[in-house]
Design a protein around this motif. Structure first.
Motif, mmCIF file in Angstrom:
data_model
loop_
_atom_site.group_PDB
_atom_site.id
_atom_site.type_symbol
_atom_site.label_atom_id
_atom_site.label_comp_id
_atom_site.label_asym_id
_atom_site.label_seq_id
_atom_site.Cartn_x
_atom_site.Cartn_y
_atom_site.Cartn_z
ATOM 1 N N SER A 198 72.862 77.611 28.541
ATOM 2 C CA SER A 198 74.210 77.051 28.747
ATOM 3 C C SER A 198 74.208 76.064 29.909
ATOM 4 O O SER A 198 75.033 75.151 29.955
ATOM 5 C CB SER A 198 75.223 78.172 28.997
ATOM 6 N N ARG A 199 73.270 76.222 30.829
ATOM 7 C CA ARG A 199 73.175 75.305 31.963
ATOM 8 C C ARG A 199 72.713 73.917 31.516
ATOM 9 O O ARG A 199 73.072 72.915 32.119
ATOM 10 C CB ARG A 199 72.234 75.858 33.023
ATOM 11 N N GLN B 146 65.762 80.373 29.214
ATOM 12 C CA GLN B 146 66.765 81.146 29.939
ATOM 13 C C GLN B 146 67.809 80.176 30.475
ATOM 14 O O GLN B 146 67.480 79.073 30.896
ATOM 15 C CB GLN B 146 66.135 81.892 31.112
ATOM 16 N N GLY B 147 69.077 80.590 30.449
ATOM 17 C CA GLY B 147 70.140 79.750 30.999
ATOM 18 C C GLY B 147 70.410 78.508 30.183
ATOM 19 O O GLY B 147 70.704 77.450 30.744
ATOM 20 N N CYS C 92 71.412 74.133 38.635
ATOM 21 C CA CYS C 92 71.051 72.938 37.852
ATOM 22 C C CYS C 92 72.063 71.808 38.019
ATOM 23 O O CYS C 92 71.689 70.674 38.295
ATOM 24 C CB CYS C 92 70.957 73.278 36.365
ATOM 25 N N SER D 193 65.964 75.539 33.645
ATOM 26 C CA SER D 193 67.243 75.961 33.057
ATOM 27 C C SER D 193 67.656 77.339 33.560
ATOM 28 O O SER D 193 68.835 77.677 33.541
ATOM 29 C CB SER D 193 67.162 75.955 31.526
ATOM 30 N N SER D 194 66.715 78.118 34.056
ATOM 31 C CA SER D 194 67.023 79.442 34.598
ATOM 32 C C SER D 194 67.647 79.373 35.999
ATOM 33 O O SER D 194 68.146 80.373 36.501
ATOM 34 C CB SER D 194 65.751 80.293 34.643
ATOM 35 N N ASN D 195 67.643 78.210 36.607
ATOM 36 C CA ASN D 195 68.169 78.038 37.965
ATOM 37 C C ASN D 195 69.677 77.819 37.921
ATOM 38 O O ASN D 195 70.148 76.853 37.331
ATOM 39 C CB ASN D 195 67.472 76.846 38.630
ATOM 40 N N PRO D 196 70.457 78.688 38.562
ATOM 41 C CA PRO D 196 71.921 78.526 38.544
ATOM 42 C C PRO D 196 72.409 77.237 39.223
ATOM 43 O O PRO D 196 73.560 76.842 39.042
ATOM 44 C CB PRO D 196 72.441 79.747 39.301
#
Length: 161
Positions: free
Chosen positions: A125-126, A122-123, A93, A88-91
């Motif tokens: 929202s992704r 983290q992330g 996704c 989820s931290s990876n932009p």
């Protein structure tokens, strides 16, 4: 069902159980943030090796049939399922679901796809964006990868609830 997709789902289900209920999240969270995705990939591979050996499946990490390396391919003969992992931290996704796994599947000549989205805390929202893209793809009549969400956030002991 004796097919690669069913095998892939069983492997991912077992991995998810390990992460969410047997402190596998600790292994993921304690790894260096830059290598966390590799930690997830390596631990999935470890879980899958036992299963694949027992049931005569081949698991191939990082195979590249022409469009770049997919995280995993589970196969027996021409029966193939591709698996892609994103944190989820990876932009990237949404791109992973919408483009990457689709291209890997085309290169492997399969329509069997599993997208593993690991919630690292983290992330977040992704995660919503991936699920919205998945619904959009379904509504458009496409055959998107099955999305499996794995919660790798460290949880408190049950006695503290």
């Amino acid at each position: 069902d004796d097919d690669s997709y069913s095998a892939a789902i069983e492997i991912v289900d077992n991995y998810q159980e390990w992460v969410e209920y047997h402190r596998g999240a600790v292994v993921i969270q304690e790894s260096n943030s830059r290598s966390r995705e590799k930690t997830v990939q390596r631990t999935i591979h470890a879980v899958a090796l036992v299963f694949c050996k027992k049931y005569n499946w081949d698991i191939s990490p990082e195979t590249d049939s022409g469009r770049g390396p997919v995280d995993f391919k589970i196969s027996r003969g021409s029966d193939k399922t591709v698996l892609e992992v994103k944190l989820s931290s990876n932009p990237d996704c949404v791109h992973g679901l919408e483009v990457q796994i689709e291209e890997y599947a085309k290169a492997e000549a399969t329509d069997k796809k599993v997208f593993i989205l690991v919630n690292t805390g983290q992330g977040e929202s992704r995660i919503k964006a991936v699920m919205e893209k998945h619904e959009e793809m379904l509504s458009a009549g496409m055959n998107p990868a099955k999305v499996v969400g794995i919660d790798a956030r460290i949880k408190n002991a049950a006695s503290t609830h």
